[in-house]
Design a protein around this motif. Structure first.
Motif, short mmCIF file in Angstrom:
data_model
loop_
_atom_site.label_atom_id
_atom_site.label_comp_id
_atom_site.label_asym_id
_atom_site.label_seq_id
_atom_site.Cartn_x
_atom_site.Cartn_y
_atom_site.Cartn_z
N ILE A 45 -13.32 -21.36 30.58
CA ILE A 45 -12.87 -21.17 29.21
C ILE A 45 -13.36 -19.82 28.70
N ALA A 46 -12.44 -19.04 28.16
CA ALA A 46 -12.78 -17.73 27.61
C ALA A 46 -12.43 -17.70 26.12
N SER A 104 -7.90 -20.86 28.81
CA SER A 104 -8.45 -21.54 29.98
C SER A 104 -7.70 -21.12 31.22
N THR A 105 -8.45 -21.01 32.33
CA THR A 105 -7.83 -20.62 33.60
C THR A 105 -7.28 -21.83 34.35
N ILE A 124 -12.56 -28.89 18.43
CA ILE A 124 -13.15 -27.55 18.44
C ILE A 124 -13.80 -27.27 17.08
N PRO A 125 -15.00 -27.81 16.85
CA PRO A 125 -15.69 -27.51 15.60
C PRO A 125 -16.43 -26.17 15.67
N LEU A 126 -16.62 -25.57 14.49
CA LEU A 126 -17.33 -24.30 14.37
C LEU A 126 -18.60 -24.55 13.56
N TYR A 127 -19.73 -24.03 14.07
CA TYR A 127 -21.03 -24.25 13.44
C TYR A 127 -21.70 -22.92 13.08
N THR A 153 -13.58 -30.93 25.76
CA THR A 153 -12.37 -31.06 26.57
C THR A 153 -12.42 -32.38 27.33
N ASN A 154 -11.37 -32.66 28.05
CA ASN A 154 -11.36 -33.85 28.90
C ASN A 154 -12.35 -33.73 30.07
#
Length: 116
Positions: A46-47, A61-62, A70-73, A104-105
């Motif tokens: 993941i980039a 993602s590759t 996707i929370p931001l802290y 992610t899964n």
């Protein structure tokens, strides 16, 4: 991951007893091993860019990964927002350091971003 490695070794006799449901046969264990990905592998898969960012951070993602949340802290571990897409609009945030926790899964990782 030793069990997964041992499954590949033909010289080892394999017997599974008294395991958790879904891990009692060789095919079940092999299926579980196929899903295992290390945190380092996930970090490398993941980039986040651009970083530093002005307006929008893109998560890429590759491999085929399902992004669940996707929370931001803040640096003080205060949750500011939770995103539902892989394009994070951070234009309204103050300049500083933030952390994106990507679930992610295949697991959860945290990436640091710098907002200019």
């Amino acid at each position: 991951m030793a069990v997964c490695d041992d499954l590949q070794n033909a010289s080892i006799t394999k017997t599974f007893e008294k395991n958790a449901p879904g891990c009692n046969t060789i095919p079940e264990v092999e299926a579980s091993c196929a899903l295992i990905i290390s945190e380092n592998d996930l970090q490398n898969t993941i980039a986040i860019y651009p970083n530093p960012v002005l307006d929008v951070v893109i998560i890429n993602s590759t491999s085929s990964i399902d992004f669940l949340k996707i929370p931001l802290y803040t640096i003080n571990d205060q949750k500011l927002v939770e995103f539902s897409t892989k394009q994070l609009d951070v234009s309204r945030l103050s300049s500083g350091v933030y952390f994106v926790q990507i679930t992610t899964n295949l697991g959860t990782i945290t990436k640091k971003i710098v907002k200019e």
